[in-house]
Scaffold this motif. Structure first.
Motif, PDB file in Angstrom:
ATOM      1  N   TYR A 128      32.166  38.662  35.677  1.00 54.40           N
ATOM      2  CA  TYR A 128      32.661  37.288  35.788  1.00 54.40           C
ATOM      3  C   TYR A 128      32.583  36.913  37.262  1.00 54.40           C
ATOM      4  CZ  TYR A 128      36.750  40.075  37.010  1.00 54.40           C
ATOM      5  OH  TYR A 128      37.581  41.014  37.584  1.00 54.40           O
ATOM      6  N   THR A 129      32.817  35.679  37.579  1.00 56.70           N
ATOM      7  CA  THR A 129      32.708  35.223  38.963  1.00 56.70           C
ATOM      8  C   THR A 129      33.992  35.527  39.728  1.00 56.70           C
ATOM      9  OG1 THR A 129      31.195  33.443  38.306  1.00 56.70           O
ATOM     10  CG2 THR A 129      32.252  33.254  40.460  1.00 56.70           C
ATOM     11  N   GLN A 130      33.889  36.342  40.775  1.00 62.51           N
ATOM     12  CA  GLN A 130      35.043  36.687  41.604  1.00 62.51           C
ATOM     13  C   GLN A 130      35.092  35.802  42.846  1.00 62.51           C
ATOM     14  OE1 GLN A 130      34.245  40.921  42.099  1.00 62.51           O
ATOM     15  NE2 GLN A 130      35.702  41.438  40.472  1.00 62.51           N
ATOM     16  N   VAL A 131      36.253  35.720  43.458  1.00 68.00           N
ATOM     17  CA  VAL A 131      36.473  34.798  44.578  1.00 68.00           C
ATOM     18  C   VAL A 131      35.528  35.076  45.744  1.00 68.00           C
ATOM     19  CG1 VAL A 131      38.155  33.938  46.249  1.00 68.00           C
ATOM     20  CG2 VAL A 131      38.911  34.534  43.938  1.00 68.00           C
ATOM     21  N   PHE A 132      35.386  36.338  46.107  1.00 67.97           N
ATOM     22  CA  PHE A 132      34.588  36.687  47.291  1.00 67.97           C
ATOM     23  C   PHE A 132      33.262  37.355  46.923  1.00 67.97           C
ATOM     24  CE2 PHE A 132      39.116  36.943  48.484  1.00 67.97           C
ATOM     25  CZ  PHE A 132      39.154  35.938  49.443  1.00 67.97           C
ATOM     26  N   GLU A 133      32.788  37.085  45.719  1.00 70.21           N
ATOM     27  CA  GLU A 133      31.604  37.784  45.231  1.00 70.21           C
ATOM     28  C   GLU A 133      30.376  37.553  46.102  1.00 70.21           C
ATOM     29  OE1 GLU A 133      29.059  38.258  41.059  1.00 70.21           O
ATOM     30  OE2 GLU A 133      30.952  37.147  41.093  1.00 70.21           O
ATOM     31  N   GLU A 134      30.213  36.352  46.631  1.00 71.35           N
ATOM     32  CA  GLU A 134      29.042  36.063  47.464  1.00 71.35           C
ATOM     33  C   GLU A 134      29.046  36.905  48.731  1.00 71.35           C
ATOM     34  OE1 GLU A 134      28.561  31.944  48.289  1.00 71.35           O
ATOM     35  OE2 GLU A 134      28.187  31.385  46.195  1.00 71.35           O
TER      36      GLU A 134
END
Length: 213
Positions: free
Chosen positions: A180-186
């Motif tokens: 899933y998309t996490q806050v600091f994934e980038e």
């Protein structure tokens, strides 16, 4: 204590905001049995969990008194309040997740949880566990062991998952879990199998559906 022959029971230790592997196992069984009579083990999730920070995983650890001694039975492990760890944990969560889609939705209620004061680690863990279950919509019945039993002594239908979800294998276990998309994934890349709060704050009411997928 276990369920009937037609029901599956998951026997596992108490953990602090368990990770996704724990919840994946939980929803695949009919009953959850928490082990109260094991000996406390260091370097486990019994008093710690990981959340996502801007530079990678952040460890939240509940300080203990006699619980530092591995000969202490889990039900007797006491929390230390020599430091204001609850305030620190909550501030860490605010800092890490204030930009997540769902954190604001849960923030006030979460603040109330961190104002609770429990003498025993297992009681604090259960308060956190019940809080998350309510938000997720998990309604699996929970029981507690009344004595310690070896795996071969367990009744049919009981799966012994004690000491199978540990910090040392969390990434390996996470390979089979949904992403899933996490806050600091980038910045950090995706971090699998963090504590359940990461999924809850990122996916909110969709969290259980993701775990079931």
């Amino acid at each position: 204590m276990s369920g009937g022959a037609d029901q599956s029971t998951l026997l596992i230790e108490s953990q602090y905001f368990p990770n996704l592997s724990y919840y994946k196992a939980l929803i695949e069984h009919d009953i959850l049995e928490i082990e109260k009579y094991e000996h406390y083990q260091k370097v486990s999730f019994r008093n710690r969990c990981y959340v996502a920070g801007p530079n990678g995983m952040v460890l939240l650890s509940v300080p203990l008194t006699k619980g530092k001694n591995q000969r202490t039975v889990m039900k007797d492990v006491r929390i230390s309040y020599e430091e204001r760890w609850q305030s620190l944990h909550f501030k860490t969560l605010v800092s890490a997740y204030r930009r997540s889609p769902w954190f604001e939705y849960y923030e006030d209620d979460l603040a109330g949880l961190f104002e609770q004061r429990h003498e025993f680690l297992i009681d604090w863990n259960m308060a956190c566990f019940e809080w998350v279950n309510k938000k997720l919509g998990v309604a699996t019945p929970v029981t507690f062991s009344d004595t310690y039993r070896a795996t071969e002594e367990l009744p049919a239908g009981t799966v012994d998952a004690r000491n199978t979800i540990m910090p040392g294998n969390m990434a390996e276990l996470g390979s089979s879990l949904p992403s899933y998309t996490q806050v600091f994934e980038e910045r950090t890349g995706f971090m699998p199998n963090l504590g359940i709060l990461d999924l809850l704050f990122c996916e909110g009411k969709h969290s259980l559906q993701l775990l079931q997928g």
